[in-house]
Design an enzyme around this catalytic site. Sequence first.
Site, short mmCIF file in Angstrom:
data_model
loop_
_atom_site.label_atom_id
_atom_site.label_comp_id
_atom_site.label_asym_id
_atom_site.label_seq_id
_atom_site.Cartn_x
_atom_site.Cartn_y
_atom_site.Cartn_z
CE1 TYR A 106 -4.36 -1.33 0.69
CE2 TYR A 106 -3.09 -2.97 1.87
CZ TYR A 106 -4.27 -2.56 1.29
OH TYR A 106 -5.36 -3.39 1.30
CE1 TYR A 145 -2.40 -6.71 3.65
CE2 TYR A 145 -3.11 -6.39 1.39
CZ TYR A 145 -3.33 -6.26 2.74
OH TYR A 145 -4.49 -5.69 3.20
NE ARG A 155 -7.40 -9.91 4.42
CZ ARG A 155 -8.31 -9.04 4.02
NH1 ARG A 155 -8.13 -7.75 4.12
NH2 ARG A 155 -9.47 -9.43 3.53
CG HIS A 158 -8.36 -7.05 -0.11
ND1 HIS A 158 -7.20 -7.63 0.31
CD2 HIS A 158 -8.44 -5.85 0.54
CE1 HIS A 158 -6.60 -6.84 1.18
NE2 HIS A 158 -7.33 -5.75 1.34
CG HIS A 160 -10.04 -1.88 1.39
ND1 HIS A 160 -10.40 -2.39 2.61
CD2 HIS A 160 -8.75 -2.25 1.19
CE1 HIS A 160 -9.35 -3.03 3.15
NE2 HIS A 160 -8.34 -2.95 2.30
#
Lengths: 240, 203
Positions: A106, A145, A155, A158, A160
């Site tokens: 991120y 990640y 995870r 995905h 959000h």
Amino acid sequence: MKPAEFYQRDRLWHPPAYAQTYKTSLPRSPRQALLSLQGSMSEITGPTFGHGNIGPLDHDLIKNYAKTGDPVGERIIVHGRVLDENGRPVPNTLVEIWQANAGGRYRHKKDMYLAPIDPNFGGCGRTLTDENGYYFFRTVKPGAYPWRNWVNNWRPAHIHVSVFGTAFAQRLITQMYFEGDPLIAKCPIVQTIPDPKAIEQLIAPLDMNAAIPLDSLAYKFDIVLRGRRSTLFENRPEGN
Amino acid sequence: MPQPLDYLKETPSQTAGPYVHIGLAPGAAGFQIFERELGWDIAGPDAPGERIRVEGVVLDGTVAPVKDVMLEVWQADANGIYPHPEDPRATQVAKGFRGWGRVITDFDTGLWAFDTIKPGPVMGRNGRPMSPHLNLWIVARGINIGLNTRMYFEDEDNSADPVLGLIEQAHRRETLLASKVSPGHYRFDIRLQGEGETVFMDI
């Protein structure tokens, strides 16, 4: 018939506040019962947004932070409709997304994962649904990640998603997953949702009809917000 | 078998996660991408009413501040009007009044704050007015579905408020009252769990 209150939220379809698989939920979950309210003006209204609120590239994550070229990763279209539980489209509503880059990192000062930042990828976008409730984004497929929960939790890929609807009672944040990802079944955050059918509702299928040949694959993600009753008999929230 | 009902199911919620700022407040995540972030100006410059600042922290069950919260507010103007077509008085809403805002907590202290105007009373169900209040929605890592609550003002008459009156344990009503620190300045701490747990609502 006039629109009235929203249907009661099915709290057994959503994840409970306290979910043992997801450690951070333990100290952050209320223990007392929620106070159930019938809709008043405070709940059946909510913020509205217009095209003046967003910029022309906000829905294009391949271009909206590009500095020296396009971001690295699998080019995809994410598209679908925002509907209510009655199956009616929700037009002109704000949809906001955020995600990791193709390597699972991120762009956030708190993210220390060793995968590199992509200089050409910001990882956020926003758009308004059209008159048919339709929306689309262009982006790159996010990477999986690791995260600290148990020692080896990952995870699934995905995105959000944040949606408003027309009323504060419809406000929703969720996550979209990708068809075929073996990490979905192993994810403690996914597992906070008790019903397997509800989990399936978060998995976007590959949509070859919306793919752009020689350019981008596509995934389709329809979002359903709460529906509302119609007043067959007078029982208006503001009183009779 | 009876006919199937053809309603759709609401999309299930998932946590906003620790990086909610990337999408909803990218400046706080550490980068500029949008020309204008949304939700920083609740009341606009011209709306009449008392200008107030509201601040607080969100505490977890161990009484530690939660430092990755995003909080949204939805409120009426000083005359109790929502800027929304279903408010019967929507055409009279204060000029430039938005009614909606979002704030994030400070990464080090967990403190959040926003500037707005004090709302007026809003007509509730069955003709019973509701005392001035802010509608709040709280998301964070570890919060699986956004938490709704209301903030009332300790210096208003809240005795006839129909929503506060629904709270069975009368002492818990106090969890929804912001305390007045000084003129125009209110403090509202939210306790997610444990002693003094804030009353959250299923709206």
